[in-house]
Write an enzyme that holds these catalytic residues in place. Sequence first.
Site, PDB file in Angstrom:
ATOM      1  N   HIS A   1       0.972  -1.228  -0.030  1.00  0.00           N
ATOM      2  CA  HIS A   1       0.059  -0.135  -0.032  1.00  0.00           C
ATOM      3  C   HIS A   1       0.871   1.326   0.040  1.00  0.00           C
ATOM      4  CE1 HIS A   1      -2.575  -3.341   1.948  1.00  0.00           C
ATOM      5  NE2 HIS A   1      -3.551  -2.541   1.046  1.00  0.00           N
ATOM      6  N   HIS A   2       0.291   2.275  -0.567  1.00  0.00           N
ATOM      7  CA  HIS A   2       1.434   3.579  -0.693  1.00  0.00           C
ATOM      8  C   HIS A   2       1.388   4.090   0.729  1.00  0.00           C
ATOM      9  CE1 HIS A   2       0.964   8.210  -1.487  1.00  0.00           C
ATOM     10  NE2 HIS A   2       2.268   7.662  -1.730  1.00  0.00           N
ATOM     11  N   GLY A   3       2.520   4.587   0.962  1.00  0.00           N
ATOM     12  CA  GLY A   3       2.916   5.287   2.272  1.00  0.00           C
ATOM     13  C   GLY A   3       2.357   6.483   2.366  1.00  0.00           C
TER      14      GLY A   3
END
Length: 538
Positions: free
Chosen positions: A266-268
């Site tokens: 998942h994108h940070g």
Amino acid sequence: MAAQRTTNGVARQSVRDGIVQQWDPSHANGASTAVNTSHAPLTPPMNEADEYQVRRRVLEEKIMRQVEENGIERPKGYNVSFHYNRRVENMHFGRTHPMKPWRLTLTKHLVMGYGLQYAMDNYDALPASKEAVEAFHDPEYVDFLSKVSPETFPELCKIYESRIPPGYEGEIVSLGPFNLSTSPGADCPVFDGMNQYLFLYTGATMEAVSTLVNGQSDIAINWSGGLHHAHKSEASGFCYINDIVLAILELLKVHQRVLYIDIDVHHGDGVEEAFASSDRVMTLSYHRYGKVQEDKNVESHLFFPGTGGLTDNGNIGSVGHHFALNVPIPSGIDDAQFLHLFEEITGKTLEKFRPQAIVLQCGADSLGGDRLGQFNINIRAHGECLAFVKRYNVPLLIVGGGGYTARNVARAWTHETALAVNATLNEDLPMEIVPRPQAFQGRLHGDGKLYPDLSGYHKNAITQKELEVLIAHCHEELRCIEHAPSVVMERLPSRAVMEAARRQVDDEMEADQAAESGRGEADRRRRERNPAGRGELR
């Protein structure tokens, strides 16, 4: 009443009258009773403390055999520290919630089963203080988190009513203040002991970064940390306190430039958002991006959190523009493709940005077979990202993050702990040591191996041409950044240098006074005779 006898002057119950009888060979196979003619005293039964010590000694002997077989030793030339508090293991987000702190229990069992603790400094972390957390988070939000529980939640909803996000028609989950909820299916549920859990995992990260800042460690590890979705005043994606942002703020106190690298599926987004206007922090995120069609009967949706597109590169108009780098990846990427991306882009980022410290988020949901992830990455390839960054030889903070197939999370983080201390582990897990071997037994659970095959779970939707487009775009973005940030920092000179400079200034002042001694002395006497004329009252 049982008969008592004396041993070394202390009365204790006769072993013949206890619940567990002393074994007598004369009783075996129905033989008649014989008189014990031996002068050797009978062995008394062990109490619980004695049994614990025996079990512990046997366990330590088994672990030491693993240490010898795997050649575990402290790394030469640098120091690694491991930060953890076992109380985080006991938390439970809910029966159906994918976040299972139990994965930390399995990780600890494998790390200690292989004997990796002997190669590191080990710290029992303390909870973070509210003041430390408020370095980034809204004080009202921090106060709410310190008090929230299933019992206190209804009353806190009344107190923080203005912080409840607006609802919408047909919503399944009813949200409370700051995006928390007691509804089934909530991403950020309220659960028993959560206020302890949140400050414990944050405390472990803060302690880890402290050892880097003060030079005790060159690499510091906290697998319970890495909660990268939390925002300043809002929980998101199973994350409540953003320990990564807090750690980077500490590193910025002594380092000009900090690079954040995220290999979670998942994108940070929480970390990127916090530093989107800064050129002293560069964020680099490799993540699944795009629409997801889980069922042909259900409308497609964006893979969480829906951010981190190729053109998302920091706040436009600020000095942080171009200092956020995103690598959005379709489903099913394999080992070779992922490592090609990682090495080409990370290598160029290190060359251009020249960080003085690195934070690496090793979310294990990017492994194949993860409950929520959609990649086909194996444990060795995941670990190669850490090995690549480690070779840059700057202070390195390693944190956990996502990972929802617990047995594989434990395998990956154990492998990466070994990489941090330069150890090579036996592929056969130490099943005779691990307290819960059933978690790793059987074909579906990896057959007791450290490196089961995790490829082929998802159709590979990325082509070589798309890979090269991603690399070319990121390289072009990196042309826009300068090596040095806008804020210049310098270390204070040593005490000896400061004293020498002070003496030089004093000598110069004395020489000037001597040269003007006639006029200066006369002027001083005149001013002393007329105090109000020295200018204090003007």
